[in-house]
Design an enzyme around this catalytic site. Sequence first.
Site, PDB file in Angstrom:
ATOM      1  N   GLY A  82       0.802  -1.215   0.000  1.00 35.04           N
ATOM      2  CA  GLY A  82       0.000   0.000   0.000  1.00 35.04           C
ATOM      3  C   GLY A  82       0.839   1.270   0.000  1.00 35.04           C
ATOM      4  O   GLY A  82       0.517   2.244  -0.685  1.00 35.04           O
ATOM      5  N   ASN A 169      -8.758   3.916   7.770  1.00 36.55           N
ATOM      6  CA  ASN A 169      -8.136   2.822   8.518  1.00 36.55           C
ATOM      7  C   ASN A 169      -8.351   2.912  10.018  1.00 36.55           C
ATOM      8  O   ASN A 169      -8.275   1.919  10.718  1.00 36.55           O
ATOM      9  CB  ASN A 169      -6.644   2.764   8.218  1.00 36.55           C
ATOM     10  CG  ASN A 169      -5.977   4.101   8.368  1.00 36.55           C
ATOM     11  OD1 ASN A 169      -6.288   5.049   7.638  1.00 36.55           O
ATOM     12  ND2 ASN A 169      -5.080   4.218   9.325  1.00 36.55           N
ATOM     13  N   HIS A 219      -1.518  -7.757   2.583  1.00 35.28           N
ATOM     14  CA  HIS A 219      -1.548  -8.252   3.967  1.00 35.28           C
ATOM     15  C   HIS A 219      -2.761  -7.775   4.744  1.00 35.28           C
ATOM     16  O   HIS A 219      -2.998  -8.218   5.867  1.00 35.28           O
ATOM     17  CB  HIS A 219      -0.240  -7.924   4.704  1.00 35.28           C
ATOM     18  CG  HIS A 219      -0.069  -6.493   5.119  1.00 35.28           C
ATOM     19  ND1 HIS A 219      -0.141  -6.104   6.445  1.00 35.28           N
ATOM     20  CD2 HIS A 219       0.191  -5.373   4.418  1.00 35.28           C
ATOM     21  CE1 HIS A 219       0.081  -4.791   6.513  1.00 35.28           C
ATOM     22  NE2 HIS A 219       0.285  -4.328   5.296  1.00 35.28           N
ATOM     23  N   THR A 255      12.392  -7.043 -10.155  1.00 39.53           N
ATOM     24  CA  THR A 255      12.003  -8.428 -10.411  1.00 39.53           C
ATOM     25  C   THR A 255      10.791  -8.777  -9.567  1.00 39.53           C
ATOM     26  O   THR A 255      10.762  -8.496  -8.363  1.00 39.53           O
ATOM     27  CB  THR A 255      13.190  -9.364 -10.069  1.00 39.53           C
ATOM     28  OG1 THR A 255      14.283  -9.002 -10.912  1.00 39.53           O
ATOM     29  CG2 THR A 255      12.830 -10.825 -10.290  1.00 39.53           C
ATOM     30  N   CYS A 347       0.727   2.060  12.298  1.00 43.57           N
ATOM     31  CA  CYS A 347       1.933   2.641  11.721  1.00 43.57           C
ATOM     32  C   CYS A 347       2.430   3.829  12.532  1.00 43.57           C
ATOM     33  O   CYS A 347       3.596   4.151  12.489  1.00 43.57           O
ATOM     34  CB  CYS A 347       1.679   3.058  10.277  1.00 43.57           C
ATOM     35  SG  CYS A 347       0.934   1.750   9.319  1.00 43.57           S
TER      36      CYS A 347
END
Length: 410
Positions: A82, A169, A219, A255, A347
Amino acid sequence: MDMKPSSKHSSLPLQAYLDHAATTPMRPEAIAAMSEQFGSVGNASSLHGAGRRARRVVEESRELIASHVGAAPSEIVFTAGGTESDNLAVKGLFWARSASDPQQKKILTSSIEHHALLDPLVWLAQEAGAVVVQAGVDAQARVDLEQVTEFIALDPQAFAVISIMLANNEVGTVQPLAELVELANKYGIPIHTDAVQAVGQLDVDFAELGVDAMSISAHKLGGPAGVGALVLGRNIEPTPLLHGGGQERNVRSGTLDVPAIAGFAAAVDAAAMDRVERNAHVASLRDNLVKRILDVVPDAIVNGDQQFSEQYRLPNNAHFSFPGCEGDALLMLLDAKGVECSTGSACSAGIAQPSHVLLAMGATSSTARSSLRFSLGWTSTQADVDAVISAIGPAVERARMASATLVDQA
Ligand code: PLP
């Protein structure tokens, strides 16, 4: 419905885990899909057989994710989650638009965005000459549409991008995105939405929403951490954050992480398959939690939209202020009783500052600091709710005594 992961797939402790908005346990389907890939070699950009096999896994995953979010496969740009998706959307669109027209310096957002969105905007303002305009919210955390309309109408040519989240959130409020999209379309301004908390819980359809870009994170919906996507409309070309092999439509290099992408797709699929049944279960547990917390702590304040339907509020979210308590103290007291929840957003947890979301909703600094978020998910059970109810009364009492002592000593 008991959806706890079996011991075969999980080593979860017997904790009452009510922090699914921070991260939710991985779905067995995701673990199986990843495990299958861990044993295989192959860079999805290589031309030989191993490379082509890895590419097939990536493209099948892309198709599956796209089908569940109402997007074309080519609109899925894999990222590292995110935070990267939000950064790519707002920095990339700002850079691209302001490079083609130096007038386009403004970015419109809300005052309740996640730090993964707000902090890149602060950076753009400090380092790249962006002018960030933040619309306020009402007491339930709904964006002030009138203010947004006024801000844009004042100077429509100056806006490079609009970014407003789909669901908050912290307090779970779902935003009136259709109206915002209409406004953005009227003036031809690209619009991004952070749907990190919404996808997996709400029936999110990129095409129907009509946004130009949308952030998703694996997640939050039962996949691994460290992978996500920016769903990006076909004609939208942000300037890349990462330069290199150009693996993802030339807007993102690196990658690809094949096992993580396979796990992400399996989780999106699993979340979509049981969404309706799971949401009914989770919402009924949440409603029970809210009612019983108010029975035990009658002066607790329920934050966020008071209409508890999916249209207005995420089904897994319960958010409270407990007047007279410090949220951090409450969190630790509950943790000692095996109840895991969060103050504000995970967070920013650990930093003793009031949530910017609650402040924007009009809460005082002390009310904002007294807040806790309980977020449920696919493994939640009645036992989790019961654990909160048996712990919350004594925890609030002790946290209030601790706060009162601190005030006395001050
Ligand atoms: N946006 C929102 C609304 C979130 O809740 C989060 C994570 O908490 C993020 C973005 C960041 O996502 P990630 O953890 O995948 O970087």
